[in-house]
Design a protein around this motif. Structure first.
Motif, PDB file in Angstrom:
ATOM      1  N   PRO A 235      36.126  11.713  17.498  1.00 48.74           N
ATOM      2  CA  PRO A 235      36.835  10.424  17.391  1.00 48.74           C
ATOM      3  C   PRO A 235      36.210   9.402  18.329  1.00 48.74           C
ATOM      4  O   PRO A 235      35.716   9.744  19.409  1.00 48.74           O
ATOM      5  CB  PRO A 235      38.263  10.777  17.838  1.00 48.74           C
ATOM      6  CG  PRO A 235      38.369  12.260  17.739  1.00 48.74           C
ATOM      7  CD  PRO A 235      36.994  12.802  17.959  1.00 48.74           C
ATOM      8  N   LYS A 236      36.221   8.153  17.925  1.00 45.70           N
ATOM      9  CA  LYS A 236      35.694   7.084  18.768  1.00 45.70           C
ATOM     10  C   LYS A 236      36.653   6.800  19.928  1.00 45.70           C
ATOM     11  O   LYS A 236      37.872   6.833  19.768  1.00 45.70           O
ATOM     12  CB  LYS A 236      35.491   5.813  17.947  1.00 45.70           C
ATOM     13  CG  LYS A 236      34.486   5.966  16.809  1.00 45.70           C
ATOM     14  CD  LYS A 236      33.076   6.148  17.351  1.00 45.70           C
ATOM     15  CE  LYS A 236      32.035   6.116  16.226  1.00 45.70           C
ATOM     16  NZ  LYS A 236      32.022   7.331  15.427  1.00 45.70           N
ATOM     17  N   LEU A 237      36.075   6.537  21.079  1.00 46.79           N
ATOM     18  CA  LEU A 237      36.883   6.270  22.268  1.00 46.79           C
ATOM     19  C   LEU A 237      37.582   4.917  22.137  1.00 46.79           C
ATOM     20  O   LEU A 237      36.950   3.897  21.862  1.00 46.79           O
ATOM     21  CB  LEU A 237      35.992   6.278  23.514  1.00 46.79           C
ATOM     22  CG  LEU A 237      36.694   5.980  24.839  1.00 46.79           C
ATOM     23  CD1 LEU A 237      37.652   7.111  25.200  1.00 46.79           C
ATOM     24  CD2 LEU A 237      35.673   5.761  25.953  1.00 46.79           C
ATOM     25  N   LYS A 238      38.899   4.918  22.341  1.00 48.26           N
ATOM     26  CA  LYS A 238      39.675   3.674  22.374  1.00 48.26           C
ATOM     27  C   LYS A 238      40.445   3.650  23.682  1.00 48.26           C
ATOM     28  O   LYS A 238      41.331   4.480  23.908  1.00 48.26           O
ATOM     29  CB  LYS A 238      40.635   3.607  21.180  1.00 48.26           C
ATOM     30  CG  LYS A 238      39.920   3.530  19.843  1.00 48.26           C
ATOM     31  CD  LYS A 238      40.902   3.489  18.679  1.00 48.26           C
ATOM     32  CE  LYS A 238      40.163   3.428  17.338  1.00 48.26           C
ATOM     33  NZ  LYS A 238      41.106   3.428  16.197  1.00 48.26           N
ATOM     34  N   LEU A 239      40.080   2.718  24.539  1.00 49.56           N
ATOM     35  CA  LEU A 239      40.633   2.696  25.888  1.00 49.56           C
ATOM     36  C   LEU A 239      41.957   1.942  25.946  1.00 49.56           C
ATOM     37  O   LEU A 239      42.112   0.894  25.321  1.00 49.56           O
ATOM     38  CB  LEU A 239      39.641   2.057  26.855  1.00 49.56           C
ATOM     39  CG  LEU A 239      38.385   2.885  27.159  1.00 49.56           C
ATOM     40  CD1 LEU A 239      37.406   2.071  27.961  1.00 49.56           C
ATOM     41  CD2 LEU A 239      38.749   4.152  27.909  1.00 49.56           C
ATOM     42  N   ALA A 240      42.859   2.506  26.750  1.00 44.61           N
ATOM     43  CA  ALA A 240      44.139   1.842  26.975  1.00 44.61           C
ATOM     44  C   ALA A 240      44.171   1.160  28.335  1.00 44.61           C
ATOM     45  O   ALA A 240      45.176   0.591  28.726  1.00 44.61           O
ATOM     46  CB  ALA A 240      45.275   2.858  26.889  1.00 44.61           C
ATOM     47  N   VAL A 241      43.047   1.241  29.059  1.00 52.75           N
ATOM     48  CA  VAL A 241      42.955   0.601  30.376  1.00 52.75           C
ATOM     49  C   VAL A 241      41.945  -0.537  30.304  1.00 52.75           C
ATOM     50  O   VAL A 241      40.956  -0.463  29.592  1.00 52.75           O
ATOM     51  CB  VAL A 241      42.540   1.607  31.471  1.00 52.75           C
ATOM     52  CG1 VAL A 241      43.632   2.632  31.686  1.00 52.75           C
ATOM     53  CG2 VAL A 241      41.217   2.276  31.124  1.00 52.75           C
ATOM     54  N   SER A 242      42.206  -1.573  31.059  1.00 52.43           N
ATOM     55  CA  SER A 242      41.292  -2.715  31.082  1.00 52.43           C
ATOM     56  C   SER A 242      41.476  -3.461  32.393  1.00 52.43           C
ATOM     57  O   SER A 242      42.599  -3.594  32.898  1.00 52.43           O
ATOM     58  CB  SER A 242      41.569  -3.647  29.903  1.00 52.43           C
ATOM     59  OG  SER A 242      40.704  -4.763  29.930  1.00 52.43           O
ATOM     60  N   GLY A 243      40.356  -3.938  32.935  1.00 51.30           N
ATOM     61  CA  GLY A 243      40.424  -4.752  34.141  1.00 51.30           C
ATOM     62  C   GLY A 243      40.672  -3.979  35.415  1.00 51.30           C
ATOM     63  O   GLY A 243      40.889  -4.579  36.473  1.00 51.30           O
ATOM     64  N   LYS A 244      40.633  -2.643  35.363  1.00 51.78           N
ATOM     65  CA  LYS A 244      40.862  -1.828  36.557  1.00 51.78           C
ATOM     66  C   LYS A 244      39.555  -1.617  37.314  1.00 51.78           C
ATOM     67  O   LYS A 244      38.482  -1.540  36.710  1.00 51.78           O
ATOM     68  CB  LYS A 244      41.432  -0.455  36.173  1.00 51.78           C
ATOM     69  CG  LYS A 244      42.646  -0.510  35.248  1.00 51.78           C
ATOM     70  CD  LYS A 244      43.841  -1.159  35.924  1.00 51.78           C
ATOM     71  CE  LYS A 244      45.065  -1.109  35.008  1.00 51.78           C
ATOM     72  NZ  LYS A 244      46.224  -1.799  35.602  1.00 51.78           N
ATOM     73  N   ASP A 245      39.649  -1.518  38.631  1.00 49.88           N
ATOM     74  CA  ASP A 245      38.471  -1.167  39.410  1.00 49.88           C
ATOM     75  C   ASP A 245      38.025   0.247  39.037  1.00 49.88           C
ATOM     76  O   ASP A 245      38.833   1.092  38.644  1.00 49.88           O
ATOM     77  CB  ASP A 245      38.776  -1.232  40.907  1.00 49.88           C
ATOM     78  CG  ASP A 245      38.944  -2.665  41.405  1.00 49.88           C
ATOM     79  OD1 ASP A 245      38.627  -3.594  40.633  1.00 49.88           O
ATOM     80  OD2 ASP A 245      39.381  -2.852  42.554  1.00 49.88           O
ATOM     81  N   VAL A 246      36.712   0.494  39.174  1.00 51.66           N
ATOM     82  CA  VAL A 246      36.135   1.768  38.757  1.00 51.66           C
ATOM     83  C   VAL A 246      35.368   2.395  39.920  1.00 51.66           C
ATOM     84  O   VAL A 246      34.695   1.690  40.681  1.00 51.66           O
ATOM     85  CB  VAL A 246      35.185   1.574  37.550  1.00 51.66           C
ATOM     86  CG1 VAL A 246      34.360   2.828  37.287  1.00 51.66           C
ATOM     87  CG2 VAL A 246      35.983   1.198  36.305  1.00 51.66           C
ATOM     88  N   LEU A 247      35.460   3.718  40.022  1.00 54.58           N
ATOM     89  CA  LEU A 247      34.634   4.481  40.953  1.00 54.58           C
ATOM     90  C   LEU A 247      33.793   5.463  40.140  1.00 54.58           C
ATOM     91  O   LEU A 247      34.334   6.348  39.471  1.00 54.58           O
ATOM     92  CB  LEU A 247      35.504   5.253  41.956  1.00 54.58           C
ATOM     93  CG  LEU A 247      34.728   6.109  42.972  1.00 54.58           C
ATOM     94  CD1 LEU A 247      33.976   5.221  43.959  1.00 54.58           C
ATOM     95  CD2 LEU A 247      35.659   7.061  43.715  1.00 54.58           C
ATOM     96  N   ILE A 248      32.458   5.283  40.162  1.00 56.45           N
ATOM     97  CA  ILE A 248      31.544   6.206  39.472  1.00 56.45           C
ATOM     98  C   ILE A 248      31.072   7.250  40.476  1.00 56.45           C
ATOM     99  O   ILE A 248      30.606   6.914  41.567  1.00 56.45           O
ATOM    100  CB  ILE A 248      30.332   5.463  38.876  1.00 56.45           C
ATOM    101  CG1 ILE A 248      30.788   4.384  37.896  1.00 56.45           C
ATOM    102  CG2 ILE A 248      29.400   6.446  38.182  1.00 56.45           C
ATOM    103  CD1 ILE A 248      29.643   3.580  37.303  1.00 56.45           C
ATOM    104  N   VAL A 249      31.202   8.511  40.107  1.00 53.59           N
ATOM    105  CA  VAL A 249      30.870   9.616  41.002  1.00 53.59           C
ATOM    106  C   VAL A 249      29.594  10.311  40.527  1.00 53.59           C
ATOM    107  O   VAL A 249      29.530  10.811  39.397  1.00 53.59           O
ATOM    108  CB  VAL A 249      32.017  10.644  41.059  1.00 53.59           C
ATOM    109  CG1 VAL A 249      31.681  11.753  42.059  1.00 53.59           C
ATOM    110  CG2 VAL A 249      33.326   9.954  41.439  1.00 53.59           C
TER     111      VAL A 249
END
Length: 429
Positions: A235-249
């Motif tokens: 299934p294609k990814l559909k995000l329910a989050v937007s505008g949040k800060d991100v931490l890439i590990v």
């Protein structure tokens, strides 16, 4: 694919210095090869026909019809096992077919994917082959070739061939140093490609990538052998989050050196989204409540199983590259219902199947205010190996490309990457 009008310029300077011109020939281009060979003969060279893809010859028709035309043109006709997948019975059968079509002396050139180079070469000699190829320590692209020292030793024991073992030993010792550095020779992926008559060019590239496990490569080769692009569509990814800060590990040691600071940052910012480009450090984050994504590329599904020792987080969301994936698809069973693929990776035209590309594309989907990184240490100690250097340059390229999309990348742990900003994690606590 050489043009007749280019021959003089191409090999004219070799007249008197080189005895034989050997032509690597796709059997589908056999007619053009004969035309070239006639011109090469006029220049005074002997001509060897190295006709490739021997394991697929029986499927061809036009090639066999043209074979008698090499009489008086070619000085040797090589049967070339390009994929390293023929067996002695194939050598006998094909040698018999060739010998009924032409009186040109027949040779054999074997690749060693299935380590059949010796028996296939000895079989060719038994059939009457006049010339065979081998290389010291099997030196050759990909899986390599028959070892000269093995062939000579066999011929010494079986046929009484005399040669200087001391000289051979010294030469082999010199080449062993090269082999240690360049790592030619067969392995499991080369064996699979040979057994299925698949090109080893892809395998050579895949084996050099750190994030492609043998399982990933075998799966890709299995898909190729069945003529399918990928073994699973998600299934294609559909995000329910937007505008949040991100931490890439990332997978660097700096994560473990800054565990308390990272955990404190995430507890202070429960809405910050965590993206694991590598699951190597995932256990550090096992007790946090933040939403976590895992980028599954190449070997990553297997690595997750090893890191979590089978007890995979049931709230993890796995993200994969768009279908079809070059290496096929592997997802741990427990995460199959929470795994999705990206619709596209549009910020770069290169390295689209890398961990960092998936993580950065996911950032673009989230549209964060800020993007922080931890564990992207780079390599501060020199010299570094070729694989590490390639990974470093790949990440630098991706970090530069993402700037066009107004994403400002800030590393909160020490890094040697020049395309991202470094700030201490403690400045945020």
């Amino acid at each position: 694919d050489t043009k007749l009008e280019d021959l003089r310029e191409l090999i004219g300077p070799c007249v008197g210095l080189v005895t034989m011109i050997r032509m690597a020939i796709d059997p589908n281009n056999f007619g053009r090869a004969i035309s070239l060979a006639k011109e090469i003969k006029k220049m005074g060279f002997e001509v060897g026909f190295n006709v490739m893809y021997m394991s697929k010859w029986k499927e061809l028709t036009g090639f066999w019809d043209l074979l008698p035309e090499i009489n008086g043109v070619a000085d040797y006709f090589y049967m070339v096992d390009s994929y390293g997948g023929v067996y002695p019975e194939d050598v006998r059968e094909i040698y018999g077919l060739v010998s009924t079509k032409t009186n040109v002396p027949i040779g054999f050139h074997g690749h060693n994917n299935l380590e059949l180079g010796l028996i296939n070469t000895l079989t060719a000699l038994e059939c009457g082959a006049k010339i065979v190829d081998s290389t010291i320590t099997g030196m050759g692209r990909g899986a390599g070739n028959l070892k000269t020292e093995l062939l000579l030793t066999s011929l010494n024991a079986k046929n009484g061939l005399e040669f200087d073992f001391n000289a051979l030993s010294k030469t082999v010792a010199d080449f062993d140093e090269l082999k240690e550095k360049y790592r030619w020779g067969t392995n499991l992926p080369y064996m699979v490609s040979g057994a299925n008559s698949l090109p080893q060019k892809d395998v050579m590239d895949w084996v050099s990538k750190r994030y492609y496990s043998f399982n990933s490569i075998i799966r890709a080769l299995h898909n190729q052998s069945k003529g399918i692009k990928d073994n699973q569509e998600l299934p294609k990814l559909k995000l329910a989050v937007s505008g949040k800060d991100v931490l890439i590990v990332g997978g660097g040691e700096s994560v473990k050196n800054n565990v308390e600071g990272i955990r404190t940052l995430l507890k202070m910012n429960p809405e910050m989204v965590v993206i694991h480009s590598s699951s190597k450090n995932a256990l550090v984050f096992s007790e946090i409540s933040n939403l976590q994504f895992f980028c599954l590329v190449g070997n990553e599904g297997h690595r997750m199983e090893e890191v979590f020792k089978g007890e995979l987080p049931n709230d993890a969301i796995c993200v994969l590259p768009p279908f079809p994936r070059k290496m096929g698809t592997y997802i741990p069973n427990l995460l199959s219902n929470s795994s999705y693929e990206l619709t596209d990776i549009n910020f770069t035209n290169s390295f689209k199947d890398s961990h960092s590309a998936i993580a950065l594309q996911l950032c673009l989907e989230i549209s964060p205010k800020k993007v922080y990184l931890v564990g992207y240490d780079g390599y501060s100690e020199m010299p570094i190996g070729q694989k590490e250097q390639e990974l470093y340059l790949e990440n630098e390229y991706l970090f530069e490309k993402i700037k066009d999309y107004k994403l400002r990348l800030i590393s909160l742990t020490p890094t040697s990457y020049t395309k991202i900003i470094h700030e201490s994690i403690f400045s945020l606590l």
